[in-house]
Design an enzyme around this catalytic site. Structure first.
Site, mmCIF file in Angstrom:
data_model
loop_
_atom_site.group_PDB
_atom_site.id
_atom_site.type_symbol
_atom_site.label_atom_id
_atom_site.label_comp_id
_atom_site.label_asym_id
_atom_site.label_seq_id
_atom_site.Cartn_x
_atom_site.Cartn_y
_atom_site.Cartn_z
ATOM 1 N N GLU A 20 0.819 -1.210 0.000
ATOM 2 C CA GLU A 20 0.000 0.000 0.000
ATOM 3 C C GLU A 20 0.855 1.263 0.000
ATOM 4 O O GLU A 20 0.459 2.303 -0.514
ATOM 5 C CB GLU A 20 -0.944 -0.004 1.214
ATOM 6 N N LYS A 80 -13.577 1.744 -2.525
ATOM 7 C CA LYS A 80 -14.383 2.269 -1.413
ATOM 8 C C LYS A 80 -15.575 3.059 -1.937
ATOM 9 O O LYS A 80 -16.715 2.886 -1.480
ATOM 10 C CB LYS A 80 -13.517 3.176 -0.531
ATOM 11 N N HIS A 104 8.228 -26.498 1.070
ATOM 12 C CA HIS A 104 7.576 -27.604 0.384
ATOM 13 C C HIS A 104 6.434 -27.137 -0.506
ATOM 14 O O HIS A 104 5.646 -27.964 -0.975
ATOM 15 C CB HIS A 104 7.079 -28.624 1.409
#
Length: 467
Positions: free
Chosen positions: A293, A436, A322
């Site tokens: 961000e 938003k 793994h």
């Protein structure tokens, strides 16, 4: 203090270890010294106006005492503490809690736990939110709603649900079960808190969510769960003093930033954070927000389109040896791996000397689990080195409040310094705003009618593209 200093080992970023094609030389670093010096000057000048989060380890004595008193009260009357927040308001408290308290903290009996159970609600999945109420007693729970703006849809929706439930269950006593952490003057939450009489803590000006863990955002949850927040701040203060040096070869945050900046210039657009300690697992989550961000920006400070940034990836040693390390050693040359290494683990388990007749596992007998995970980290580091892949290591002598405070400050300063090198604003998030605003419009927030119409006018989806 010095024996608890965390350090940056960047040997495996340098050409003399990694090879000239992939590694960097001192000359590469010295070639950008004018940029480094300018960035250092910017960091110094912005400390009190724009980077106020750097002063959090030094200027909160009174706030800390208020937090400790509030935490003691909560611990005396409640058995559950719930954080309502998202982004840094959730990731920071979760990272510190899991780093410094028992891995199965909530499952311990109260006498061993020593504090209330701790939950973080950082999403609005209705199944997850509803499930919380199956395991808590509202009358014995305090909710800490954290939102600087007081308009974060996810957090305020959670808050509204809790507010109604508490009022219905407890009547006027509900006010003792909500604590607000927000801005001093701006936003809806501070208005509600003052009107209804909630205990309130203030997020200082110049402290954005992803840089807020050392403010009341993170300090209150930590204190409630018995973490020594004075030591946390002391560690951050110790690291901050180290990171004030202008000499990049003496400043671990600056060196971390410079090497990542140089790596980005060579197309290394993925930053892998790989702790070799389960206690630090959620620090990779916290770092992912901080790095992404802060640095993912379309425009620089001159309003030129630059489209910069480095994609953070979370990994956990040894688990992801793994699952992901195959890609890191033999895939594209587009990554920098940062290991978080712990020199001394707080618990140790001996591996018994059994199955000596099976050499392929019997060799483990007589060693210890801490020894094994340390060997795994070194082995992975070596595999990357051998494959000529950039990697460096942040070394913690052990995981404790002092070293965790250092780690927070180190990574925050490094992120901000990288922003200065990139000539971007590392403290805004304009790319988040479109989502938003679209959410506000879809749910009918006043003032977003034009955005709602824009959404209605978007191209209709074609059924043939849905199979």
């Amino acid at each position: 203090m010095e024996q608890m200093q965390i350090k940056l080992d960047f040997n495996n970023m340098m050409a003399e270890f990694l090879g000239e094609k992939e590694g960097f030389t001192r000359q590469d670093i010295e070639a950008i010294l004018p940029q480094i010096n300018q960035a250092h000057q910017n960091m110094t000048e912005k400390r009190d106006t724009g980077m106020e989060w750097r002063n959090l380890p030094f200027n909160q004595q009174q706030v800390v005492e208020q937090i400790l008193n509030t935490a003691a009260d909560i611990r005396s009357r409640c058995d559950t503490f719930v954080v309502l927040g998202i982004g840094g308001s959730a990731l920071g408290p979760l990272a510190v809690q899991t780093a410094l308290n028992h891995w199965h903290y909530n499952e311990l009996p109260p006498e061993k736990r020593g504090g209330p159970r701790f939950y973080v609600v950082d999403n609005v999945d209705p199944e997850r939110v509803a499930a919380l109420f199956d395991v808590i007693d509202l009358s014995r729970t305090v909710f800490n709603v954290i939102s600087k703006s007081g308009s974060t849809s996810e957090t305020m929706a959670q808050f509204m649900i809790i507010h109604k439930m508490l009022q219905d269950r407890l009547g006027d006593r509900y006010v003792h079960h909500i604590i607000a952490t927000t801005d001093r003057e701006k936003g809806n939450l501070i208005k509600i808190a003052r009107q209804e009489g909630f205990t309130t803590f203030i997020i200082p000006g110049g402290v954005g969510g992803r840089y807020s863990e050392l403010s009341p955002v993170g300090l209150l949850p930590a204190a409630v769960c018995g973490i020594d927040i004075k030591e946390l701040l002391a560690g951050a203060a110790y690291m901050d003093k180290i990171c004030r040096q202008g000499d990049v070869f003496s400043n671990p945050a600056y060196m971390f930033a410079v090497l990542q900046y140089l790596a980005m210039g060579r197309g290394k657009n993925i930053s892998v954070m790989m702790p070799y300690a389960d206690s630090l697992k959620y620090f990779a989550d916290w770092y992912a927000q901080l790095w992404a961000e802060s640095l993912g920006k379309r425009f620089d400070l001159n309003q030129r389109e630059v489209f910069v940034g480095q994609t953070p990836v979370k990994a956990l040693g040894t688990t992801d040896q793994h699952s992901q390390v195959q890609l890191y050693t033999e895939g594209p040359f587009d990554k920098v791996v940062t290991f978080l290494k712990v020199e001394r683990y707080r618990q140790e388990l001996a591996i018994p000397k059994i199955f000596a007749d099976i050499p392929s596992i019997g060799f483990l007998g007589g060693h210890a689990m801490g020894e094994l995970i340390s060997a795994e980290q070194l082995a992975t580091e070596y595999a990357l080195l051998k494959a000529h892949r950039l990697n460096h290591t942040i070394i913690l002598p052990e995981v404790n409040p002092f070293t965790v405070g250092q780690l927070i400050q180190l990574l925050e300063v490094a992120t901000a310094f990288t922003g200065e090198l990139l000539n971007i604003n590392a403290f805004d998030q304009p790319g988040v705003e479109e989502g938003k605003n679209a959410t506000y419009a879809l749910l009918g927030r006043p003032g977003y009618e034009e955005k709602r119409q824009e959404l209605a006018d978007r191209p209709a989806k074609k059924p043939e593209y849905i199979i």
